[in-house]
Design a protein around this motif. Structure first.
Motif, PDB file in Angstrom:
ATOM      1  N   GLU A  65       0.828  -1.203   0.000  1.00  0.00           N
ATOM      2  CA  GLU A  65       0.000   0.000   0.000  1.00  0.00           C
ATOM      3  C   GLU A  65       0.858   1.248   0.000  1.00  0.00           C
ATOM      4  OE1 GLU A  65      -2.779   0.050   3.190  1.00  0.00           O
ATOM      5  OE2 GLU A  65      -3.688  -1.858   2.580  1.00  0.00           O
ATOM      6  N   SER A 116       1.903   1.950  -3.542  1.00  0.00           N
ATOM      7  CA  SER A 116       0.864   2.480  -4.419  1.00  0.00           C
ATOM      8  C   SER A 116       0.477   3.898  -3.992  1.00  0.00           C
ATOM      9  CB  SER A 116      -0.348   1.544  -4.515  1.00  0.00           C
ATOM     10  OG  SER A 116      -0.832   1.242  -3.257  1.00  0.00           O
ATOM     11  N   ARG A 133       3.106   6.113  -5.519  1.00  0.00           N
ATOM     12  CA  ARG A 133       2.933   6.261  -6.975  1.00  0.00           C
ATOM     13  C   ARG A 133       1.790   7.221  -7.283  1.00  0.00           C
ATOM     14  NH1 ARG A 133       4.142   0.391  -7.367  1.00  0.00           N
ATOM     15  NH2 ARG A 133       6.392   0.340  -7.795  1.00  0.00           N
ATOM     16  N   LYS A 134       0.704   7.089  -6.492  1.00  0.00           N
ATOM     17  CA  LYS A 134      -0.445   7.962  -6.706  1.00  0.00           C
ATOM     18  C   LYS A 134      -0.045   9.415  -6.481  1.00  0.00           C
ATOM     19  CE  LYS A 134      -3.982   5.368  -5.409  1.00  0.00           C
ATOM     20  NZ  LYS A 134      -4.790   4.818  -4.297  1.00  0.00           N
TER      21      LYS A 134
END
Lengths: 134, 150
Positions: free
Chosen positions: A107, A110, A113-114
Motif C-alpha cells: 500500500e 501504491s 505512486r499515486k
C-alpha cells in the motif's frame, strides 16, 4: 550494520530490520538523504514492519528523515508499523510520528505512486512518453 | 527464566542490549506483548539518558513480587551530573539535548511506578516498576523474588 537502500524506479525503498544504535540511525538518515538527492527520487518508502521497539530517539529520527526527504522533493510513507509501536508512541506522549503511514509496503508503494502521479513530475512518465514517440 | 540482569551502559550499543534484556524478561514474566514493549521502550529511554547525559551508568532489571503479583523492576543508576529540577525534567517537551523532550515523562507513563532520586553533582537513581498479571491463589510468588512492600 548498513541498511540497504533499494531503488524501485523513482522510488527508494528501505527496510529497517535490525536493532540500530543511535549512531547507526544517524548514518542511515544521512545515507538515505544523499541517495534521494543523488538519484532525484520522487518517493521514499520506509518499512518498519520488523521494528518492535521504537523509542523516542528513533521516532524523532524517522520524523526528521521524513521532513528532510520532503524538503528535498520526495514524498514519504512509513509502512507496516507494529500495533505495539503505535500504542507505545501514543502512550509516551504526543503522536510522535507525523508522517503518512500505510499498513504494509504494498500500500505504501501504491500511495507513493499515486502522489507522484498527482504531482505530475514523474521521471518514468517522461521516459515512457519518450519511448513511445521514438 | 532470568530473574536478574545487569547491563552496564558504557557504549551506545549497550542501550540495545538493555532493551532486549528487558523485553525478554517482561515476556518471560507473562506481561502482555504490548506491556512488554512498553517496558522495553522505557528501558531504552532510561538507558539513552544514562549514555547521553551521565556519561554512562547501569541498568538493573529484576523480577519482584508484591502480594500475589510479579513485576519487573528497572533501576537506572549513574554518577553523572544529577537532575537539578526533577519536576521540570518530568514535564513534557523539556529537553536539554534537542530531543523530543518525552524520554523521562514518556518512561513514567509507560511504567506503573517511577521514582527519581537525584542529587546535583552526585548522580541519579531512577526506579521504575511494571506489574504483571495476578497469580492464581494457589501459586504464591516463590521466595527467590525480592518482595516489595506497598
Amino acid at each position: 550494520m548498513k541498511i540497504p537502500i533499494l531503488r524501485l524506479g523513482e522510488i527508494l525503498l528501505t527496510s529497517i530490520q535490525v536493532d540500530l544504535t543511535d549512531a547507526e540511525v544517524m548514518e542511515f538518515q544521512s545515507s538515505v538523504l544523499h541517495t534521494i538527492s543523488e538519484v532525484e527520487a520522487r518517493g521514499l518508502a520506509l518499512d518498519i514492519t520488523a521494528m518492535e521497539v521504537v523509542d523516542s530517539f528513533m521516532a524523532r529520527t524517522i520524523n526528521d528523515t521524513a521532513s528532510m526527504a520532503r524538503l528535498l522533493g520526495a514524498e514519504v510513507v512509513v509502512c507496516g508499523m507494529h500495533p505495539s509501536v503505535a500504542l507505545t508512541l501514543v502512550e509516551m506522549g504526543r503522536g510522535l510520528i507525523g508522517v503518512d503511514a500505510t499498513f504494509n509496503l504494498d500500500e505504501g508503494l501504491s500511495r507513493l505512486r499515486k502522489r507522484i502521479a498527482q504531482r505530475g513530475d514523474s521521471m518514468l512518465g517522461e521516459d515512457d512518453r519518450h519511448e513511445r514517440s521514438s | 527464566m532470568p530473574i536478574f540482569a545487569h547491563v552496564p551502559i558504557m557504549q551506545e550499543f549497550h542501550i540495545a542490549e538493555a532493551r532486549r534484556a528487558a523485553l525478554l524478561m517482561a515476556l518471560d514474566l507473562g506481561l502482555k506483548r504490548t506491556e512488554a514493549y512498553y517496558v522495553a521502550t522505557a528501558v531504552s529511554e532510561l538507558a539513552t539518558n544514562l549514555f547521553l547525559h551521565a556519561g554512562g551508568g547501569d541498568i538493573q532489571l529484576s523480577v519482584v513480587a508484591r502480594s500475589n503479583r510479579l513485576g519487573i523492576e528497572v533501576i537506572a543508576q549513574d554518577e553523572g551530573p544529577g537532575i537539578a529540577d526533577v519536576a521540570l525534567a518530568l514535564s513534557d517537551g523539556f529537553t536539554t539535548s534537542n530531543g523530543l523532550g518525552c524520554g523521562l515523562p514518556g518512561a513514567q507513563r509507560l511504567m506503573d511506578e517511577m521514582e527519581i532520586d537525584s542529587e546535583v553533582g552526585r548522580g541519579t537513581r531512577i526506579l521504575a516498576r511494571k506489574w504483571g498479571p495476578v497469580l492464581p491463589q494457589d501459586r504464591e510468588p516463590t521466595s527467590s523474588y525480592q518482595v516489595v512492600e506497598n
